[in-house]
Design an enzyme around this catalytic site. Structure first.
Site, PDB file in Angstrom:
ATOM      1  N   TYR A  62       0.899  -1.194   0.163  1.00 43.80           N
ATOM      2  CA  TYR A  62      -0.109   0.120   0.075  1.00 43.80           C
ATOM      3  C   TYR A  62       0.775   1.158   0.169  1.00 43.80           C
ATOM      4  CZ  TYR A  62      -4.562   2.399   0.750  1.00 43.80           C
ATOM      5  OH  TYR A  62      -5.574   3.142   0.544  1.00 43.80           O
TER       6      TYR A  62
ATOM      7  N   GLU B 173      -5.050   0.378  -5.107  1.00 43.36           N
ATOM      8  CA  GLU B 173      -6.416   1.518  -5.112  1.00 43.36           C
ATOM      9  C   GLU B 173      -7.044   1.494  -6.505  1.00 43.36           C
ATOM     10  OE1 GLU B 173      -7.854   3.722  -3.277  1.00 43.36           O
ATOM     11  OE2 GLU B 173      -7.045   2.624  -1.791  1.00 43.36           O
TER      12      GLU B 173
ATOM     13  N   ASP C  52       2.629  12.217   0.938  1.00 46.98           N
ATOM     14  CA  ASP C  52       1.448  12.474   1.455  1.00 46.98           C
ATOM     15  C   ASP C  52       0.641  11.065   0.675  1.00 46.98           C
ATOM     16  OD1 ASP C  52       1.508  14.606   2.910  1.00 46.98           O
ATOM     17  OD2 ASP C  52       0.515  16.013   1.722  1.00 46.98           O
TER      18      ASP C  52
END
Lengths: 88, 427
Positions: free
Chosen positions: B260, B269, B341
């Site tokens: 991930y 995703e 991020d």
């Protein structure tokens, strides 16, 4: 005490950042206690987290720790909520 | 000899935990691709386990198939802190229900203390869980349970609806229940997959998580939905594709187990968006040209300027709002976003493989789950997709899967064109 929360990830993948200064606030002692506890409960590196889960960085007077949903301590949860809601 | 043991058999798999002479001997053996056989030595002073190979038990991985009923034997009490988490979760569950405190006390402590660590381990470990899961009795019916967190952040919350129960008053509960069913349906009817693990895993979901909580996530064992903050996000159980997205994280966890982070994370995703969209299209009976190709179309409140959270048709155009900002998704590699991020932009760069899927599916036409979806499913579950795969690895595997499933024809050509348009190399 300067407290900043950065929230990244989540289903939307949108980063949010908010900070506040406890100085002069009526709830300053409580906030500062939360901040100290949140720092103590945090990790020095970003935890792996879970798919689509929020990840948080908590910065208190220059010291930064990380945590991730759904594994927050009660202090981290309350601090994050307060800063994201009331900070700028 | 001081000894306590529990043996559990499921199908052709056997798990046995024995405590003997102050050591915890864990054996797990199945007839699938892996057998985990180990002897953890428990260190009661630190609560940590030391794992060493066990050399005498590899012949035990074929117990009689008829021996389904768990057999519990308990001969002596021996104090231990916690069990090692190499013990499969279903065995820990069984241990926690044993009469002997020597067995149930450490098992209960382990379950409590390590629930989240085990979750993380399941996400980061590749094959161990697959054998455990595949040993469950497969079923053609979902086994759904919905929990209500009561706006607290404790999981799983209170059970409010089980499989076969009538709908209640709570729309979030009913939507979650129906969404789990629609997801189970697509995987079973179209791809012949029984639940997310292929072995009939019960499907659990928790609704009303947290206060004004604007998110949904997969915690490794269940889907978790917030009610939304009311300002930007509405209830996360509203869009069927969001429910399908979360459960598909479970499918990925049990199959390719894509990391991930960065490109494998963006693939993780994207796969969730692709099957989330297909679950919605399948449930509505839509062809590729009828579908909206949006993710989270019902999620945004009226105050937000936008139509959804993501657009597979036109990544980067789903919203453009004062509060939310602008949809940051790229459609092609030229606009790939490098960021620390969001786990390295997993929800951002997923726009690229999302768009490739959209291009291939609309080029082929008809029901997208039949050809493009089948190819994606074959890649995800085929065993060739590495946990650290990048976009190019994935794209090449789609070409190979298209050829082995459909031969060299329209499907392969559509894929080549699609990957080329988003700038992902396949040669």
């Amino acid at each position: 005490m300067r407290i900043t929360v950065t929230r990244t990830g989540g289903f939307a993948g949108i980063t949010r950042r908010a900070g506040l200064d406890s100085t002069g606030r009526a709830d300053a002692p409580h906030l500062e206690e939360l901040a100290r506890a949140a720092l103590a409960d945090g990790a020095p590196d970003r935890p792996a987290g879970v798919p689509d889960g929020f990840q948080y960085g908590i910065e208190v007077d220059g010291a930064t720790v990380y945590c991730a949903d759904p594994r927050l301590s009660a202090a981290q949860r309350e601090l994050i909520r307060t800063v994201l809601r009331e900070g700028a | 000899m001081m000894r306590s043991s529990v043996t559990e058999r499921r199908g052709d798999a056997v798990s046995r935990i024995t405590m003997r002479d102050g050591r915890c001997h864990a054996l797990y053996a199945g007839n699938h691709s892996i057998s985990v056989i180990a002897t953890p030595r428990h260190d009661t002073t630190t609560g940590r386990c030391h794992i060493a190979p066990m050399d005498d038990s590899r012949t035990r991985n074929r117990p009689p198939a008829a021996a389904h009923a768990p057999r519990i034997t308990s001969h002596h009490t021996h104090h231990h802190g916690v069990f090692c988490t190499i013990v499969p979760p279903h065995v820990l569950d069984r241990l926690a229900r044993a009469d002997d405190p020597a067995l149930h006390e450490p098992a209960r402590r382990t379950l409590e203390r390590d629930a989240l660590q085990r979750t993380r381990r399941r996400i980061t470990t590749v094959r161990g869980i697959r054998a455990t899961a595949a040993d469950r009795e497969a079923t053609d019916q979902p086994q759904r349970t919905i929990y209500d967190a009561g706006n607290r952040e404790e999981l799983p919350g209170e059970k409010v609806r089980g499989e076969g129960d009538d709908p209640g008053q709570d729309a979030s509960v009913n939507r979650a229940y129906a969404g789990l069913g629609a997801t189970f349906d697509l995987y079973l009817k179209v791809y012949g997959r029984r639940s997310i693990d292929g072995g009939g895993l019960p499907l659990d979901a928790t609704v009303h998580y947290g206060q004004d909580y604007g998110n949904a996530f997969w915690d490794g064992e269940r889907m978790v939905f917030g009610d939304g903050d009311g300002e930007v996000f509405r209830d996360f159980t509203l869009p069927l594709d969001v429910i399908g997205h979360e459960l598909t994280h479970g499918v990925t966890q049990y199959t390719a187990n894509l990391e991930y982070f960065s490109q494998p994370g963006a693939l993780n995703e994207s796969v969730s968006d692709v099957f989330g969209a297909l679950i919605k299209q399948h449930s509505l009976g839509q062809t590729a040209d009828q579908a909206d190709w949006l993710i989270g179309a019902e999620l945004l409140t009226d105050r937000v300027t936008g139509e959804a959270l993501r657009s597979m048709k036109a990544p980067g155009t789903a919203y453009d709002d004062d509060v939310l900002g602008k949809d940051p998704q790229p459609a092609t590699m030229d606009d790939y976003v490098d960021t620390s991020d969001d786990n390295g932009g997993v929800h951002i760069n997923s726009g690229i493989p999302n768009h490739a899927f959209y291009l291939a599916a609309t080029d082929l036409g008809g029901y997208a789950w039949e050809r493009a979806g089948q190819i994606w499913y074959d890649v995800l579950t085929g065993g060739e997709l590495a946990a650290d795969a990048n976009f190019t690895d994935f794209a090449r595997l789609t070409l190979a899967a298209a050829e082995s499933r459909f031969g060299a024809g329209d499907e392969q050509r559509a894929l080549q064109k699609a990957w080329s348009r988003v700038g992902v190399e396949t040669a």
